[in-house]
Scaffold this motif. Structure first.
Motif, mmCIF file in Angstrom:
data_model
loop_
_atom_site.group_PDB
_atom_site.id
_atom_site.type_symbol
_atom_site.label_atom_id
_atom_site.label_comp_id
_atom_site.label_asym_id
_atom_site.label_seq_id
_atom_site.Cartn_x
_atom_site.Cartn_y
_atom_site.Cartn_z
ATOM 1 N N ARG A 53 97.257 41.678 4.467
ATOM 2 C CA ARG A 53 98.339 42.276 5.230
ATOM 3 C C ARG A 53 99.494 41.287 5.254
ATOM 4 O O ARG A 53 99.349 40.162 5.736
ATOM 5 N N HIS B 177 94.054 41.242 12.092
ATOM 6 C CA HIS B 177 93.737 41.887 10.809
ATOM 7 C C HIS B 177 92.439 41.413 10.160
ATOM 8 O O HIS B 177 91.639 42.251 9.711
ATOM 9 N N GLU C 47 99.266 40.462 15.117
ATOM 10 C CA GLU C 47 98.735 41.304 14.042
ATOM 11 C C GLU C 47 97.985 40.466 13.014
ATOM 12 O O GLU C 47 96.966 40.896 12.468
ATOM 13 N N GLY D 287 90.151 44.475 10.003
ATOM 14 C CA GLY D 287 90.131 44.873 8.603
ATOM 15 C C GLY D 287 88.772 44.661 7.958
ATOM 16 O O GLY D 287 88.304 45.492 7.176
ATOM 17 N N THR E 68 95.156 48.139 8.620
ATOM 18 C CA THR E 68 93.912 47.368 8.634
ATOM 19 C C THR E 68 92.848 47.912 7.683
ATOM 20 O O THR E 68 91.839 47.257 7.455
#
Length: 639
Positions: A520, A557, A553, A561, A362
């Motif tokens: 990602r 993110h 995920e 992130g 992240t």
């Protein structure tokens, strides 16, 4: 290889003068940069592919004592003057902050680094380049120099362990001083040569990938050069008296527990690591599993288990209860207290932990040697440890500043969630307000239990929490949790839309990204049932599990992130303001949403305002960012 021009020298006097982009690397006797006996064995320099210089300092170091001659220091001063601290030289390298840390420990000044190939690789591939080769320069993250050279240049480098050899029983681990000088010098030349080749290749790749280029040149590389390297070199001041007091206290508690266990067992128990003895006492002498009607749990080797997880089912037995207490005290001593004390540098009197930019998916910083981000925040132990983090300046204080519910505010912005936007614009408590909305009651009527459930749901949505996990965390049944999520998403239209949009984007593109372009890639979203195990049911379960993992995920993110990106940008702006005003305050820690500074007495009147102003205005979202900073004599008291 015959066309290589690798120059192996004894002095920097024989290295040509050069100004421009320069790859720099050091071979040392230890990875502990600020250890008083860490020595530089070889200096590597390169500015043209295929040609490199190794300056060997091994003849100036006494192998047994690591004492150095005057010539050792003279050579390092030449390095500083001609290359490191020359404003006309742009220092580059792979994991170059390690080399700068070593220079700092040797009291050598340097210009800010210009390019790091490990960081460039990370910005381009994030966690897609994972090749677990063990702990090389970049660790098992896929961004070591060996991995980068193999991936981008199809070149297999000389491995470090191949020139050092294996550690022999009863002897200290071999260092570069033990390696053949000619071979280690060639190895150093290869390092800088292929680092330059990798840098040239990575620069071309960054030109092709605009999102990675912006991330590298605007966030990660400036943050490394201006924040992370100085933060690690400046270190943290630890009050040794506090840690030693805790070591003594917890050590005595452990001995008391072991003494009590010895009385129960009828024989001396000196350590919780004495597995054969503990196994014999639990299973043969006291027959604890039989008393509770439990089956014997065995390890892979066939031994009867004495692990904490196994013992937890027998915790009502006084011996097992005491043993678990002793094991927890062992963990406190070995995980937190001893490392803090052991890692304090004899050279500086400070703790120089590492903060890693290339580890997490992240973009969050990771910490090690020791890990300062895993100190418990809400336990008595954690509070006591944080009291040891104090100012190095006479009369100075610690300033801890963090954002209030930053990730929820980012969610409000990215998801365009009207409920959150209204809450944050009007300064209301997000968890109380959401609980009131779901319960269709006034905020004043919300109970602590209702607020807790709403809080769990608010943060759970950031991680794509499902009904089963919500039920585990709140005590609801799965059916109740399913209904709760349905009601939540029914009210929070923006969040529901965001979840679906991210899932579709992930399926279409194979990646998600933050507000600042940190991508990602999650190939698991395309997991098929014809892959993996032979069993059809298991295939379906694995494929579904992989896809669900990617969705979770992928939903998290952009939020987490973006939070990491915002934090790095804020730290960069804080440091630039410190530099601009010629202040002495130091950024010393970053933990999740929190930035911690060491502030001298004569800057206490301005630093808090500077930090809060920057953190609250670092980016413009549809809702305000709120930051609170507090001064105190210790990190713990600044909360």
């Amino acid at each position: 290889m015959s066309d290589l021009k690798y120059h192996i020298l004894d002095t920097l006097d024989d290295v040509p003068n050069y100004e421009g982009e320069l790859v720099f690397d050091l071979e040392t006797t230890s990875l502990n940069t600020h250890n008083e006996k860490t020595r530089i064995v070889t200096i590597g320099l390169c500015w043209e592919e295929g040609e490199a210089w190794s300056v060997m300092l091994n003849k100036y170091i006494t192998p047994e004592t690591f004492e150095v001659s005057k010539q050792y220091w003279k050579e390092l001063k030449k390095l500083e003057k001609r290359f490191l601290n020359n404003p006309k030289v742009k220092i580059m390298g792979h994991n170059v902050k390690y080399d700068i840390r070593v220079c700092h420990a040797h009291k050598l000044k340097s210009q800010p680094v210009a390019f790091d190939s490990m960081l460039a690789s990370y910005c381009l591939t994030c966690d897609r380049l994972k090749i677990d080769r063990g702990k090389a320069s970049g660790g098992p993250s896929g961004h070591s120099l060996d991995d980068v050279c193999l991936h981008y240049l199809n070149h297999v480098k000389i491995r470090t362990k191949s020139i050092l050899g294996k550690k022999k029983r009863g002897q200290a681990a071999p260092t570069m001083l033990d390696a053949d000088p000619e071979i280690s010098a060639f190895y150093c030349c290869e390092d800088v040569d292929w680092t330059l080749r990798a840098i040239n290749r990575l620069k071309s790749k960054l030109e092709e990938e605009e999102h990675a280029s912006k991330l590298f040149y605007e966030i990660e590389m400036p943050c490394l050069a201006e924040v992370i390297i100085p933060m690690e070199c400046n270190g943290v001041h630890i009050n040794k008296k506090v840690i030693k007091g805790m070591l003594s206290d917890y050590g005595k508690r452990k001995q008391e527990v072991l003494s009590h266990l010895s009385d129960i067992a009828g024989e001396e128990i000196e350590s919780t690591l004495a597995r054969p003895q503990l196994e014999h006492i639990i299973y043969d002498m006291l027959k604890v599993p039989e008393e509770f009607g439990l089956e014997v749990v065995r390890t892979a080797s066939g031994a009867r288990s004495t692990s904490a997880s196994t013992l937890s089912s027998m915790v009502e037995h006084p011996f097992v209860e005491g043993l678990l207490t002793a094991k927890s005290l062992d963990k406190l001593l070995s995980t937190y207290l001893n490392p803090l004390l052991e890692k304090i540098s004899a050279l500086t009197g400070l703790l120089h932990a590492s903060f890693l930019q290339h580890i997490t998916s992240t973009g969050r910083l990771a910490s090690r040697d020791p890990n300062l981000q895993n100190i418990p925040q809400r336990t008595e132990l954690g509070r006591q440890i944080r009291k040891a983090f104090t100012s190095r300046f006479p009369g100075g204080q610690i300033l801890a500043a963090d954002w209030s519910q930053c990730e929820l505010r980012i969610m409000a912005h990215i998801a365009k969630e009207d409920v959150f936007i209204d809450i944050f614009k009007n300064g209301r408590d997000a968890h109380t307000a959401v609980a009131a909305l779901l319960g269709e009651i006034e905020e004043s009527e919300v109970s602590s239990e209702q607020r807790t459930k709403a809080k769990t749901m608010n943060f759970g949505m950031l991680y794509q929490m499902g009904a089963k996990k919500l039920a585990e965390d709140t005590g609801m049944t799965v059916e109740e949790a399913t209904d709760f999520i349905k009601r939540y998403l029914g009210k929070m239209k923006g969040v529901a839309r965001y979840r679906e949009d991210q899932k579709q984007k992930l399926k279409q593109l194979g990646y998600v990204e933050t507000l600042f372009g940190r991508r990602r890639y999650l190939s698991k979203i395309h997991s098929q049932e014809n892959e993996g195990p032979q069993d059809i049911k298991l295939k379906k379960w694995v494929a579904r599990s992989q896809r669900n993992s990617a969705i979770r995920e992928g939903g998290n993110h952009p939020i987490q992130g973006t939070n990491a990106d915002i934090c790095k940008i804020a730290m960069l702006k804080i440091q630039r303001e410190i530099t601009k005003q010629g202040l002495k305050s130091l950024i010393i820690l970053q933990v999740h949403d929190e930035v911690v500074l060491d502030v001298p007495k004569d800057e206490l009147h301005i630093m808090k305002d500077i930090v809060e102003e920057i953190m609250q205005n670092v980016v413009k979202l549809v809702v305000p960012l709120v930051c609170d900073g507090e001064y105190a004599d210790s990190w713990e008291e600044a909360h």
